[in-house]
Design a protein around this motif. Structure first.
Motif, mmCIF file in Angstrom:
data_model
loop_
_atom_site.group_PDB
_atom_site.id
_atom_site.type_symbol
_atom_site.label_atom_id
_atom_site.label_comp_id
_atom_site.label_asym_id
_atom_site.label_seq_id
_atom_site.Cartn_x
_atom_site.Cartn_y
_atom_site.Cartn_z
ATOM 1 N N MET A 175 37.845 5.915 -12.703
ATOM 2 C CA MET A 175 36.546 6.409 -12.269
ATOM 3 C C MET A 175 36.710 7.265 -11.022
ATOM 4 S SD MET A 175 35.221 2.591 -12.839
ATOM 5 C CE MET A 175 36.952 2.132 -12.595
ATOM 6 N N CYS A 216 28.414 14.631 -10.419
ATOM 7 C CA CYS A 216 28.214 13.280 -10.950
ATOM 8 C C CYS A 216 27.484 12.407 -9.940
ATOM 9 C CB CYS A 216 29.551 12.640 -11.320
ATOM 10 S SG CYS A 216 30.853 12.861 -10.110
ATOM 11 N N CYS A 249 35.009 14.739 -12.045
ATOM 12 C CA CYS A 249 33.966 14.898 -11.041
ATOM 13 C C CYS A 249 33.843 16.368 -10.662
ATOM 14 C CB CYS A 249 34.293 14.053 -9.812
ATOM 15 S SG CYS A 249 33.031 14.097 -8.534
ATOM 16 N N THR A 297 34.516 9.858 -8.030
ATOM 17 C CA THR A 297 33.313 10.436 -7.453
ATOM 18 C C THR A 297 33.702 11.140 -6.159
ATOM 19 O OG1 THR A 297 30.995 10.017 -6.906
ATOM 20 C CG2 THR A 297 32.596 8.429 -6.073
ATOM 21 N N VAL A 338 31.619 3.070 -14.016
ATOM 22 C CA VAL A 338 31.161 4.319 -13.407
ATOM 23 C C VAL A 338 31.169 4.152 -11.898
ATOM 24 C CG1 VAL A 338 29.264 5.973 -13.161
ATOM 25 C CG2 VAL A 338 29.734 4.951 -15.391
ATOM 26 N N THR A 380 31.452 11.637 -19.880
ATOM 27 C CA THR A 380 30.995 11.805 -18.510
ATOM 28 C C THR A 380 29.670 12.547 -18.499
ATOM 29 O OG1 THR A 380 33.256 11.858 -17.629
ATOM 30 C CG2 THR A 380 31.536 12.822 -16.253
ATOM 31 N N TYR A 436 29.850 5.836 -8.346
ATOM 32 C CA TYR A 436 28.795 6.703 -7.816
ATOM 33 C C TYR A 436 29.006 6.905 -6.320
ATOM 34 C CZ TYR A 436 26.190 5.088 -11.994
ATOM 35 O OH TYR A 436 25.785 4.770 -13.266
ATOM 36 N N SER A 452 28.063 6.050 -19.137
ATOM 37 C CA SER A 452 28.137 7.167 -18.202
ATOM 38 C C SER A 452 26.983 7.032 -17.223
ATOM 39 C CB SER A 452 28.079 8.515 -18.941
ATOM 40 O OG SER A 452 26.854 8.655 -19.647
ATOM 41 N N VAL A 493 22.231 4.891 -15.403
ATOM 42 C CA VAL A 493 23.248 4.524 -16.383
ATOM 43 C C VAL A 493 22.745 4.937 -17.760
ATOM 44 C CG1 VAL A 493 24.283 2.561 -17.599
ATOM 45 C CG2 VAL A 493 24.286 2.628 -15.103
#
Length: 379
Positions: free
Chosen positions: A158, A6, A109, A160, A210, A349, A212, A264, A275
């Motif tokens: 969320m 991701c 993830c 990551t 989301v 996702t 990141y 997502s 995005v």
């Protein structure tokens, strides 16, 4: 060392001056056991393990929408996909692959260690469980390991990874929308120190956003999302925040062009966040306003009229924005670079698998799911 698909870094640099992706429907969720078409799922478990795409869990309304009395159903089956020519084909399994429990709206993830699935919900409410999933292609079997539980139960959060560390943010729990922010060092697994550690809380209580991760910059970005408000309408965010891993500080960045939730996204190259789709909230907030009026109405006729208005509003939901937005970290700026030529898919996702962005299933209108798996290939 783990890294998140991701937040994977694509070997090419994306061009922001044209529509960079070629979009297509590359696969579908298989028919049900009785042969009927799959209605699709929202809030699925999604990720890549050992060069196979996993899609499972999720929720839908198999019989009728909630405004017609339909009940939400949570699932545990996992579908496994491999590439075949220019499509995604489900792997035929001797025994259906299943999660250890029903779950929808977890944070997912993909890492080098496997697909991490954190929190989520089912009929019993929010969950604190965290799973590590891997696909054993030789045995055609889903391998499931338990990772340390989240400190408390959360759904629609969320997740990551940066390097070998997972970062979990926000979600909805027993006390409403959370500003919790935790990390888990994957290298610590199997030791007494293997647990989630608290980090400085999110600048705002956030779910349906989301998260990141940027390895090269040692940064985490939180983009959009929403917050539930007791007794009032939810608050949707255009806000973007950057967390400096080394300094443990949150910094506000250039906002999205408009408030957005349930979208997502992926980290595309070393300094580009993408995005996909999302809910701008117009119908969502109007529905919430009507629900508040219904709750406050004391006259039966007025209550019934408001319920009819709400049901009509939900039944005629126009769908979700199909835009593709790009954020350039070095410029701190957003731009709209593409439009997905299919109904916008939310509460799912997105992942990068080799050279493709994959957006599986999700919700395309209020209570309506899709079984489509769409792919965007860099032109």
């Amino acid at each position: 060392m783990a890294h998140a698909s991701c937040t994977d870094h694509h070997p090419k640099t994306i061009s922001l001056s044209r529509r960079p992706f070629s979009w297509k429907v590359s696969g579908l969720l298989p028919p049900l056991a009785d042969g009927t078409p799959n209605k699709g799922i929202a809030g699925p478990v999604v990720g890549v393990s050992r060069d196979f795409l996993l899609i499972g869990g999720g929720s839908n309304f198999p019989l009728s929408p909630p405004w017609e009395g339909g009940q939400k159903k949570y699932h545990r089956q996992v579908y496994v996909y491999q590439r075949a020519a220019d499509s995604l084909q489900p792997v035929r399994l001797p025994v259906p692959a299943e999660l250890p429990y029903q779950v929808a709206y977890p944070a997912c993830c993909s890492t080098d260690m496997g697909l991490v699935v954190a929190g989520g919900e089912n009929e019993q409410g929010p969950l604190s469980k965290v799973l590590l999933l891997n696909w054993d292609a030789q045995k055609k079997k889903l391998q499931v390991e338990n990772l340390p539980d989240l400190p408390f139960a959360l759904t629609s959060g969320m997740l990551t990874a940066v390097g070998n560390t997972l970062y979990y943010a926000g979600g909805n729990g027993a006390s409403g929308t959370s500003d919790a922010f935790f990390k888990l060092n994957l290298d610590s697994l199997g030791t007494p120190n293997a647990n989630w550690q608290a980090l400085p809380p999110l600048p705002e209580k956030t779910a349906y956003g989301v998260l990141y991760g940027l390895d090269s910059l040692q940064q985490v970005f939180l983009v959009g999302g929403r917050k539930s408000v007791a007794g009032g309408p939810s608050e949707l965010y255009a806000n973007v925040y950057q967390f400096d891993i080394n300094r443990h500080t949150w910094n506000k960045k250039a906002p999205l062009p408009f408030p957005l939730s349930a979208h997502s996204g992926v980290t595309f190259d070393a300094e580009t966040l993408l995005v996909f789709s999302g809910d701008r909230g117009e119908t969502f907030l109007r529905t919430e306003a009507l629900l508040l009026q219904i709750a406050a109405a004391t006259e039966p006729q007025k209550k019934a009229a408001l319920i009819r208005e709400k049901n009509k509003l939900q039944a005629s939901h126009p769908g979700f924005v199909p835009a593709v937005l790009a954020y350039q970290v070095n410029r701190d700026s957003w731009s709209e670079i593409d439009t997905i030529p299919f109904p916008g898919q939310v509460t799912t996702t997105a992942v990068i698998w080799d050279d493709q962005v994959i957006i599986p299933c999700g919700e395309i209108r209020a209570a309506v799911r899709t079984a489509n798996i769409i792919t965007g290939t860099l032109k």
